[in-house]
Structures are given as structure tokens and as C-alpha cells.
Design a protein around this motif. Structure first.
Motif, PDB file in Angstrom:
ATOM      1  N   LEU A  77       0.822  -1.212   0.000  1.00  0.00           N
ATOM      2  CA  LEU A  77       0.000   0.000   0.000  1.00  0.00           C
ATOM      3  C   LEU A  77       0.854   1.259   0.000  1.00  0.00           C
ATOM      4  O   LEU A  77       0.346   2.347   0.175  1.00  0.00           O
ATOM      5  CB  LEU A  77      -0.920   0.008   1.214  1.00  0.00           C
ATOM      6  N   VAL A 128      -7.179   5.497   1.252  1.00  0.00           N
ATOM      7  CA  VAL A 128      -7.938   4.262   1.477  1.00  0.00           C
ATOM      8  C   VAL A 128      -9.290   4.650   2.067  1.00  0.00           C
ATOM      9  O   VAL A 128      -9.353   5.374   3.063  1.00  0.00           O
ATOM     10  CB  VAL A 128      -7.204   3.314   2.438  1.00  0.00           C
ATOM     11  N   ALA A 182      -7.001   5.152   7.147  1.00  0.00           N
ATOM     12  CA  ALA A 182      -8.160   4.999   6.269  1.00  0.00           C
ATOM     13  C   ALA A 182      -9.313   5.886   6.728  1.00  0.00           C
ATOM     14  O   ALA A 182      -9.435   6.227   7.891  1.00  0.00           O
ATOM     15  CB  ALA A 182      -8.600   3.536   6.267  1.00  0.00           C
TER      16      ALA A 182
END
Ligand SMILES: Nc1ncnc2c1ncn2[C@@H]1O[C@H](COP(=O)(O)OP(=O)(O)O)[C@@H](O)[C@H]1O
Ligand SMILES: [Mg+2]
Length: 386
Positions: A106, A112, A244
Motif C-alpha cells: 500500500l 484508502v 483509512a
């Protein structure tokens, strides 16, 4: 009570892991100073790689809780500063990557976004698939990770029906949907319509692999279709991806609000930021313009007010949206001007406006040249040792 020594505080800080670099902040040389006062107050200054580091609040919490657990500590103060360019260079060298890049697949994903709901059937997957398509259509690279292991549906909704390959570095290559979106789902690893019986650690491991062992490469947005409710998977994701953001999907009946709120409470518990609320199945308009509020009205706004976040959009009931989901062609691409498509495209723009376009904490190196690939077989993920 005796005060802790600087060494004891340092030992406690070893438990604080940088989620992107996956090492302790002590080993990374990110602990700038430790000051133990007479009063039992401990002040720790942590050096970040960038001033706007999105994982600041993660460090804040992790440092405070680990240091507070030491005997004699009455209070913990956490301060931040930024590594100098020279220090960043040293850090990159210590990581053995002169080009500078965090480990993990990632590393080059900029945002995200978790799509969550309190219960199933509210359109979470439909929103995930169509939002990813809308983002891609607007020029943002996007991926969709189907983290709803029990009710996986993203491959079908995006029309992807082939198993991922594995490259020479044992990374899983996510298939690209016709809509241009990289997709990963537990469904790729199961026989057709097989049920997932994994629980606890198995599930945690599978999700971790989807994040770490999949070659997502550079993406502006990775959308995660979370399982409904507040289960194991959500906790795992929150631990692995403290930066996120969360979108909460709800239906319009005011009674659905308390259910949807649970998803938001999960986000709050694990310290993820809720970006906003999506109201789906928000009324039905007949061809002659009569509007019926089949699932009630106002629930999205109520929830948004309650959470003190924006209502990002209301998506009407649409037979074409459902057909598109069933046939694997997102309606936002097939009929961009349909009312439901317009609502979703508007939503996508709201998400872009609300998320930083900055690069990840450190810039990733360019992806390795594709190695000869072999198809995956059976239901086994290429398991890495723990
Ligand atoms: N706005 C909508 N209008 C019509 N059908 C919808 C809408 N949103 C979702 N659906 C349909 O409702 C069903 C449930 O949606 P889905 O996205 O699978 O929900 P979830 O992922 O929350 O369980 C699917 O058949 C989907 O096509
Ligand atoms: Mg679903």
C-alpha cells in the motif's frame, strides 16, 4: 512512587509501530525526545516524515497508552516535529532503500476509503463498485478490495471473472475490471458460490494478505467494501490502516439510523475518520415524475447530523442500477446521466474534495518489471510466514 527512567520509556515506545514502515518508532529513530518530570508527567516528541502525516493521531494514541501504562506516570504529553531532509535520508538508508519506500503493497496508495454499513442489503457493494468506476472515469486511478468475505460481490458487480496471477516476487496481481479498476476479492480464491467458513485468525491473515501481498501499485483511491456491522474484519482493517477514512451507507428510514450508527461507532472506537454519510435507496421516481419514498425519508440527514459529518449524497432507487450490478457493468459508465449515476458521480467528487491528493508518507519506487506469472490454483492464498 519511583519515576520511570528514560530507558524504560524507550522500551515502552518500542511497542509503537509506524503502520507504513512497519517498524517500531524507536528503531526508526523517530523518537526525538523523552522528558520525565518530577510530577510523573512524561513528555515525548515524535518526529514525523511529513508535517501533514495522516497517521499522527495513531501515534498520539499509541504513545500515550504505552507510556501511561508504566508505573509512576501520571500524565503523558505527545508532541510532534518533522524529520530534517538529512534525517529522512538516514532513515531511508536504514531501511535499505536509498530510493526511499515503505514496505507493503500500500506504499503507493494515496487514499484508502472504507465503505461501511450497520447491516447488509443497503447497497454498500453497489456504492463501492460504482464509486470506484466514477472515480476512475474522472481520471483518478482506483481499486476495489472486497473485504466482505462472507458476502463477496465486487467481482460480479465489476464484471471480473478470472483468478489473479502471482508475479515472480510472490505478489498477487489484482485483475483489472473492464471499468479500469483493480479488483481483489476472496471470491477469486473460492470455488463458485462456496461459502467462507474462516473466522478469527484465518480471516485476519487473509485480509492482511490482501493489503500487503497484492501489487496494488500506484492508486489514488483504494475502496474497501467492508462486511456489514462491526466484526473482526473491521478491527483488523483499522489496525492495519489507521489512516483509512470511512463512508457510512444507510437507507432513508429514520429507524435505520441506529443500525448505521454502529458502523460509525466502530470507526470512532478504532480512531478512523468518518468522511460522511451516503443515503441509498432514497426514494423512487416514476417515469412521469412522481416520487415515492418507499424506504422512508430523512435517515441519511439525521445520521449525518448525529455524527456531525456531511451527508455526501442521496442515491435514488433505480432498477437500472440494480441491473448494472447484476450484469457487471456499473451504471455510472453505462448511463452516466441517469439520476442514480449523477448522484454517485457527485458523491465521487465530494470524496475527491474531502481527501488530500498528497503522495503517501514516502514516495514509492517504480513497480518492478512484471515477472513471468503463474496462475493461482485452488482456494489457497500464497501464504507468507507470520
Ligand atoms: N439505489 C438502488 N436502487 C436499486 N437497487 C439497488 C440500489 N442499491 C442497491 N441495490 C440493489 O440492492 C441489492 C443489495 O445491494 P448491495 O450493494 O449488494 O448491498 P450490500 O453490499 O450493502 O449488502 C442488490 O441487488 C443491489 O443491486
Ligand atoms: Mg455487499
Amino acid at each position: 512512587m519511583a519515576l520511570p527512567t528514560n530507558e524504560q520509556v524507550t522500551e515502552a515506545l518500542r511497542a509503537v509501530i509506524d503502520p507504513e514502515l512497519r517498524r517500531s518508532i524507536v528503531d526508526l529513530g523517530m523518537v526525538r525526545s523523552i522528558d520525565v518530570r518530577e510530577s510523573g508527567k512524561v513528555e515525548v516528541v515524535v518526529s514525523l516524515t511529513t508535517p501533514g502525516c495522516p497517521i499522527r493521531s495513531h501515534f498520539q494514541q499509541a504513545v500515550a497508552s504505552n507510556v501511561a501504562a508504566l508505573d509512576g506516570v501520571t500524565e503523558v504529553g505527545v508532541g510532534f516535529d518533522v524529520l530534517s531532509d538529512e534525517e529522512k535520508g538516514n532513515l531511508q538508508q536504514a531501511l535499505g532503500r536509498p530510493g526511499g519506500l515503505p514496505e507493503g503493497a500500500l506504499a503507493a496508495v494515496k487514499n484508502v476509503i472504507c465503505v461501511a454499513s450497520g447491516k447488509g442489503g443497503v447497497g454498500k457493494s453497489t456504492m463501492t463498485a460504482n464509486l470506484a468506476a466514477a472515480l476512475h472515469a474522472d481520471g483518478h486511478s482506483a481499486g476495489a478490495l472486497d473485504a466482505d468475505v462472507y458476502g463477496y460481490s465486487i467481482p460480479r458487480m465489476l464484471g471480473v471473472d478470472r483468478k489473479p496471477d502471482v508475479n515472480g516476487e510472490r505478489k498477487i496481481i489484482p485483475p483489472t475490471a473492464p471499468a479500469g479498476i483493480k479488483v481483489m476479492s476472496i471470491g477469486f480464491f473460492l470455488e463458485r458460490n462456496a461459502a467462507v467458513v474462516w473466522r478469527g485468525p484465518m480471516l485476519h491473515k487473509a485480509i492482511q494478505q490482501f493489503l500487503e501481498d497484492v501489487a496494488w501499485d500506484e492508486l489514488d483511491y483504494l475502496l474497501l467494501d467492508l462486511p456489514p456491522g462491526t466484526g473482526d474484519v473491521s478491527m483488523t482493517l483499522a489496525q492495519l490502516l489507521p489512516q483509512a477514512k470511512v463512508l457510512v451507507v444507510t437507507t432513508p428510514q429514520p429507524a435505520a439510523q441506529s443500525v448505521a450508527r454502529r458502523a460509525a461507532e466502530m470507526a470512532a472506537k478504532v480512531d478512523l475518520e468518518v468522511l460522511g454519510v451516503i443515503e441509498n435507496m432514497s426514494g423512487f421516481t416514476t417515469p412521469d415524475g412522481q416520487r415515492f419514498t418507499i424506504f422512508g425519508e430523512g435517515g441519511g440527514q439525521l445520521l449525518a447530523d448525529d455524527l456531525d459529518v456531511p451527508l455526501l449524497g442521496k442515491v435514488p432507487l433505480s432498477e437500472r442500477l440494480r441491473e448494472g450490478a447484476d450484469s457487471g457493468v456499473p451504471l455510472v459508465l453505462e448511463e452516466p446521466d441517469a439520476p442514480a449515476s449523477q448522484a454517485i458521480r457527485q458523491l465521487a467528487r465530494g470524496i475527491v474534495a474531502a481527501t488530500p491528493q498528497a503522495l503517501p508518507v514516502m514516495q514509492a519506487e517504480s513497480p518492478a518489471a512484471p515477472a513471468p506469472s503463474a496462475p493461482l490454483s485452488g482456494t489457497e492464498l500464497p501464504v507468507v510466514s507470520a
